[in-house]
Design an enzyme around this catalytic site. Structure first.
Site, mmCIF file in Angstrom:
data_model
loop_
_atom_site.group_PDB
_atom_site.id
_atom_site.type_symbol
_atom_site.label_atom_id
_atom_site.label_comp_id
_atom_site.label_asym_id
_atom_site.label_seq_id
_atom_site.Cartn_x
_atom_site.Cartn_y
_atom_site.Cartn_z
ATOM 1 N N ALA A 22 0.856 -1.182 0.000
ATOM 2 C CA ALA A 22 0.000 0.000 0.000
ATOM 3 C C ALA A 22 0.890 1.229 0.000
ATOM 4 O O ALA A 22 1.994 1.216 0.558
ATOM 5 C CB ALA A 22 -0.920 -0.005 1.211
ATOM 6 N N SER A 45 1.863 -6.737 3.546
ATOM 7 C CA SER A 45 3.124 -6.867 4.268
ATOM 8 C C SER A 45 3.746 -5.516 4.604
ATOM 9 O O SER A 45 4.374 -5.371 5.656
ATOM 10 C CB SER A 45 4.111 -7.724 3.467
ATOM 11 O OG SER A 45 4.369 -7.157 2.209
ATOM 12 N N GLU A 46 3.602 -4.524 3.707
ATOM 13 C CA GLU A 46 4.135 -3.196 3.999
ATOM 14 C C GLU A 46 3.192 -2.122 3.475
ATOM 15 O O GLU A 46 2.603 -2.263 2.393
ATOM 16 C CB GLU A 46 5.506 -2.976 3.328
ATOM 17 C CG GLU A 46 6.549 -4.012 3.655
ATOM 18 C CD GLU A 46 7.184 -3.842 5.012
ATOM 19 O OE1 GLU A 46 6.906 -2.812 5.675
ATOM 20 O OE2 GLU A 46 7.966 -4.723 5.398
ATOM 21 N N THR A 47 3.070 -1.044 4.225
ATOM 22 C CA THR A 47 2.439 0.178 3.744
ATOM 23 C C THR A 47 3.486 1.271 3.777
ATOM 24 O O THR A 47 4.138 1.492 4.804
ATOM 25 C CB THR A 47 1.221 0.566 4.603
ATOM 26 O OG1 THR A 47 0.247 -0.488 4.550
ATOM 27 C CG2 THR A 47 0.579 1.846 4.094
ATOM 28 N N HIS A 71 10.162 -3.445 -1.769
ATOM 29 C CA HIS A 71 8.958 -3.415 -2.608
ATOM 30 C C HIS A 71 8.083 -2.205 -2.297
ATOM 31 O O HIS A 71 7.420 -1.664 -3.185
ATOM 32 C CB HIS A 71 8.175 -4.725 -2.495
ATOM 33 C CG HIS A 71 7.275 -4.854 -1.320
ATOM 34 N ND1 HIS A 71 7.721 -5.131 -0.055
ATOM 35 C CD2 HIS A 71 5.918 -4.749 -1.229
ATOM 36 C CE1 HIS A 71 6.694 -5.199 0.770
ATOM 37 N NE2 HIS A 71 5.587 -4.974 0.091
#
Length: 265
Positions: A22, A45-47, A71
Site C-alpha cells: 500500500a 506486508s508493507e504500507t 517493494h
C-alpha cells in the site's frame, strides 16, 4: 481527513503476483501512531508513507515500523511515475531510516539504489532455527546473519519451494527475518523465500531488502556482478540485481497498480 491510497503489486508486471504494497502520499507527514493504524487496516506486508514536503519515506508492517523495504519503495516510485511526478530517466531520492535511497524510472520499471549487506557467515545454523524451518542439518550448506536477520543456504532449489515453516516456533526465537536460498534454475541465478513472523508477516512474497544480502552472497559465490533472482513464494517475483563498486546494489523490477482509492478517517 481523507487520504489518497494505492495498492501496487511490486516486482511483477501483472496483477495478483509479486508483493502487494500500500502507498500513501501526503503533503505533510502523519503521526506514527496513525501510520501504524493505517498499515494494520491495509493488512499487506508493507504500507509506505511518503511526505512530499521533504521526500521522507517510512514503511510499516501491520505490526511494526521497519528500517528498509524494497517493494514498498518500488511501489511508491511507481505511483509517482504514474501520477506524473517521476518521468522516464528521472531519479528521486527518499530520506529513510536507512539513509538516502534513490529510485530511478527506467524502461523496464523502477531501479532502486540500496545498500549492499554482506552477510557474516557462521560455522553452523542454530538447531532450533532449522527445526522451525523444517530443515535437517545435513541439508544446509551455509548460514549467516545480516543485522537482525538470518540467511540459510541449501543446495537444492526444490527444498526452498517445499518449505512449510512452523511460524509459531520461529516467532519464539530471536530474530527479525530469515531468508532461505538455493542456486537457481534455468534463467535464475538464485531462488529464495523470506519469512518474518516477528513483524507480523509470516511469508513476505518478494523482499527487496533481503536481496541486499542475497546479492552480496551470490555475487561472491558465483563470481557475477549482475544476477537475476526469483523469490519462490506462492505469488512469486523476479528481481534484477547489479552490484556497484561503492557498497551499493541496484535492484530492479516492474510494478502493477491494482487499486486506487480514498481512505476516510
Amino acid at each position: 481527513m481523507e487520504l489518497d491510497i494505492y495498492q501496487v503489486d511490486a516486482f511483477s508486471t501483472r496483477p495478483f503476483s509479486g508483493n502487494p504494497a500500500a502507498v500513501c502520499i501526503t503533503p505533510q507527514g502523519l503521526e506514527a501512531a496513525l501510520m501504524q493504524q493505517i498499515a494494520e487496516e491495509m493488512a499487506v506486508s508493507e504500507t509506505a508513507f511518503l511526505t512530499l514536503a521533504n521526500n521522507n519515506l517510512r514503511w510499516f508492517t501491520p505490526q511494526a515500523e521497519v528500517d528498509l523495504c524494497g517493494h514498498g519503495t518500488l511501489a511508491t516510485a511507481h505511483i509517482l511515475r504514474q501520477n506524473g511526478r517521476l518521468a522516464k530517466g528521472d531519479a528521486i531520492t527518499f530520506h529513510t531510516l536507512s539513509g538516502p535511497l534513490t529510485a530511478t524510472a527506467v524502461a523496464q520499471g523502477i531501479e532502486l539504489d540500496f545498500p549492499l549487506l554482506t552477510p557474516h557467515m557462521q560455522p553452523e545454523a542454530p538447531a532450533e532455527l532449522l527445526e522451525a524451518l523444517g530443515l535437517a542439518h545435513e541439508q544446509v550448506s551455509g548460514y549467516g546473519v545480516f543485522g537482525a536477520k538470518q540467511l540459510v543456504v541449501v543446495e537444492d532449489a526444490q527444498l526452498v519451494y517445499a518449505l512449510k515453516p512452523d511460524f509459531a516456533a520461529l516467532r519464539a526465537l530471536p530474530g527479525r527475518g530469515v531468508a532461505v536460498t538455493a542456486p537457481g534454475q534455468d534463467e535464475y541465478d538464485c531462488v529464495s523465500r523470506y519469512f518474518a513472523p516477528w513483524v507480523g508477516v509470516n511469508e513476505d512474497p518478494v523482499t527487496g531488502s533481503a536481496h541486499c544480502a542475497l546479492a552480496a552472497y551470490w555475487s561472491a559465490r558465483l563470481g557475477k556482478h549482475s544476477l537475476t533472482a526469483y523469490q519462490a513464494s506462492p505469488r512469486g517475483g523476479v528481481l534484477a540485481l547489479a552490484l556497484r563498486g561503492n557498497g551499493r546494489v541496484l535492484i530492479g523490477g516492474g510494478a502493477h497498480p491494482v487499486l486506487a482509492g480514498t481512505l476516510r478517517l
